[in-house]
Write an enzyme that holds these catalytic residues in place. Structure first.
Site, PDB file in Angstrom:
ATOM      1  N   CYS A 179      44.643   6.458  14.382  1.00 36.35           N
ATOM      2  CA  CYS A 179      44.066   7.611  13.679  1.00 36.35           C
ATOM      3  C   CYS A 179      42.681   7.274  13.140  1.00 36.35           C
ATOM      4  O   CYS A 179      41.826   6.799  13.874  1.00 36.35           O
ATOM      5  CB  CYS A 179      45.020   8.071  12.583  1.00 36.35           C
ATOM      6  SG  CYS A 179      44.554   9.670  11.837  1.00 36.35           S
ATOM      7  N   LYS A 183      49.569   0.074  11.253  1.00 34.25           N
ATOM      8  CA  LYS A 183      48.298   0.600  10.747  1.00 34.25           C
ATOM      9  C   LYS A 183      47.915  -0.111   9.459  1.00 34.25           C
ATOM     10  O   LYS A 183      48.701  -0.221   8.526  1.00 34.25           O
ATOM     11  CB  LYS A 183      48.418   2.103  10.514  1.00 34.25           C
ATOM     12  CG  LYS A 183      47.103   2.793  10.197  1.00 34.25           C
ATOM     13  CD  LYS A 183      47.300   4.304  10.107  1.00 34.25           C
ATOM     14  CE  LYS A 183      45.990   5.011   9.841  1.00 34.25           C
ATOM     15  NZ  LYS A 183      46.177   6.470   9.717  1.00 34.25           N
ATOM     16  N   GLU A 212      49.288   8.556  18.716  1.00 33.50           N
ATOM     17  CA  GLU A 212      49.926   8.204  17.441  1.00 33.50           C
ATOM     18  C   GLU A 212      51.206   9.017  17.266  1.00 33.50           C
ATOM     19  O   GLU A 212      51.227  10.227  17.525  1.00 33.50           O
ATOM     20  CB  GLU A 212      48.944   8.507  16.308  1.00 33.50           C
ATOM     21  CG  GLU A 212      49.508   8.314  14.911  1.00 33.50           C
ATOM     22  CD  GLU A 212      48.574   8.853  13.850  1.00 33.50           C
ATOM     23  OE1 GLU A 212      48.746   8.474  12.676  1.00 33.50           O
ATOM     24  OE2 GLU A 212      47.668   9.659  14.179  1.00 33.50           O
TER      25      GLU A 212
END
Length: 507
Positions: free
Chosen positions: A380, A330, A267
């Site tokens: 994440c 995301k 990430e």
């Protein structure tokens, strides 16, 4: 009452020690017995208080790393970091307090604790997964992720099935101990616990070799995960961005002779606006071309529109020619890490990550295309939300990829906890999972839950493996949280029946 509260606190400590990084898994099978002892004969507020204390102790031990994150990277004073830890632990402990109160109330109304306790526990864990955007971090069942045969059942039930099993075994043990002390014959809870444990274990012994045979016959994808070990404090320093790319270039070269089909960086491995910062973009594209393979990496993104500028936590996929073939934004953002909820009501609270403004969420379920496979990308803590990986698998993902930056956590238990939750996503959907973490723990995981390779914390390294590509649908990927939904329905129906029974008694 003091002894009851001490027993509840001891129960919370035992459960915390059964979870990563402590991994004393065996205590999970007995950890709730002190809580059941403390609740025996209680009702109403005292029962709620006992449950609250148990949850508070457990969550303080599980989430101690919150202090590290808020003080070291949030630059908050230590007392404020401790207060934030207590507030988070207290919120999560409300679920345990409510469970204890309703569990004892239901028993008093004639509901059988044998099914009422586990069903209610799972229902509240399911609620915790979605309420206030959800925070299902370290649900009880995750403590069994290292039990190779028991964990296979999650392709039917999700992690909630493991939580229910732990509850049932503890209830059986408590019933046996209480019956022994009172010279009572209590065979039903004991038999139910043994049968449930035997069924789950038997399913694992049947299912695991079946999956392994499918893995042996499946096509493979050679995947390399690159762990750059970039110091969080320097990561966003413009003077250090070139050195970051040089680090990844050096690590890429270490595996070039192994000819991976896919390179995976963590990430925000590119700590700049890819495609906006021209100089650094050219360097990264040249680096991708040198690797001669597909490259998946994280970078912040900025889009301009009529409604304003929008920032995204994005994963880009580049082909061997350095061309962008797709990206994933995301979809489930971290409160106070990537955006500030209710900002207009709490203007004094800011983000823990001040590099850019509030991020916008992308659509869930996006699948990126390789010639050999569809990629389901989890950025994440998206790996702790089963619905996201399920959406990707149902959209054609045959490989799950988790890009994360766990540098925030230091050497606390959080990186181990985070990894254990990602591992269960592989088993739930019978998909291989490649995990690239900035400072660790990076890993390559097979559809049976096995770890082919895992990195150490805070080392610059690369892991390479041929991962099997399965495409069979599982019960969980096809039907989702049917088990959790059934438990929630049973809890609701049981509660309504108990209310009716109580009303009739009053009349």
């Amino acid at each position: 009452m003091i002894l009851r509260l001490l027993a509840a606190g001891f129960s919370g400590l035992l459960l915390a020690l059964g979870l990563p990084k402590f991994n004393l898994t065996f205590v999970l099978w007995v950890g709730l017995v002190p809580l059941f002892w403390a609740l025996d004969g209680l009702r109403g507020r005292p029962a709620f208080l006992v449950g609250l204390v148990q949850g508070l102790v457990q969550n303080l031990v599980v989430f101690y790393w919150i202090v590290y994150v808020t003080v070291v990277y949030g630059k908050l004073p230590l007392p404020v970091g401790v207060i934030l830890l207590v507030l988070l632990a207290a919120y999560l402990s409300l679920y345990r307090g409510v469970w204890a109160w309703l569990y004892r109330w239901g028993e008093d109304q004639g509901l059988t604790g044998l099914w009422w306790g586990p069903a209610l526990w799972v229902a509240l864990e399911y609620l915790q997964t979605f309420l206030f955007t959800g925070f299902p971090w370290m649900l009880l069942g995750y403590g069994l992720e290292s039990t190779r045969y028991l964990v296979q059942v999650v392709d039917l039930t999700g992690v909630y099935g493991l939580s229910a099993l732990i509850l049932l075994v503890n209830l059986g043990l408590w019933a046996a101990l209480r019956g022994w002390s009172r010279l009572e014959l209590v065979w039903q809870p004991v038999v139910a616990a043994l049968v449930a444990f035997g069924v789950v274990l038997g399913y694992g012994y049947w299912r695991l070799p079946q999956i392994q045979r499918l893995m042996d016959a499946a096509p493979t994808l050679t995947v390399a995960v690159v762990q750059g070990n970039i110091e969080q404090g320097r990561k966003w320093d413009p003077q250090y961005q070139g050195a970051t790319l040089a680090t990844y270039q050096e690590l890429n070269l270490q595996v070039k002779n192994q000819r991976p089909d896919l390179l995976v960086w963590p990430e925000t491995a590119a700590p700049f606006f890819f495609l906006r910062d021209k100089e650094l973009t050219v360097r990264l594209v040249d680096l991708a071309r040198q690797s001669g393979t597909y490259l998946l990496f994280g970078s912040p993104a900025m889009e301009f529109g009529p409604q304003g500028d929008f920032f995204y936590n994005r994963a880009y996929l580049l082909n061997p020619a350095g061309e962008v073939t797709g990206f994933y934004d995301k979809a489930h953002l971290v409160p106070y890490g990537e955006y500030v909820p209710l900002r207009r009501f709490f203007p004094f609270i800011g983000k823990m990550v001040p590099m850019v403004g509030d991020f916008a969420a992308g659509p869930p379920g996006v699948v990126l295309a390789l010639p050999q496979a569809g990629l389901g990308t989890l950025i994440c803590f998206e790996s702790i939300f089963p619905y996201l990986s399920r959406a990707m698998v149902n959209n054609g993902a045959s490989l799950l990829v988790n890009l994360t930056n766990d540098a925030w956590f230091g050497t606390t238990s959080a990186p181990y906890q985070h990894l254990s939750m990602a591992q269960l996503r592989a088993v739930e959907h019978r998909r291989s999972l490649a995990r690239a973490a900035n400072t660790g723990i990076s890993a390559l995981i097979t559809p049976d839950g096995g770890t082919v390779w895992a990195s150490k914390l805070f080392t610059a390294t690369v892991g390479v493996a041929k991962l099997p590509l399965l495409s069979l649908p599982t019960v969980y990927s096809k039907y989702g949280d049917v088990f959790a939904g059934t438990c929630a329905s049973l809890s609701l129906i049981g509660g309504l029946l108990a209310l009716v029974a109580a009303w009739r008694r009053v009349r």
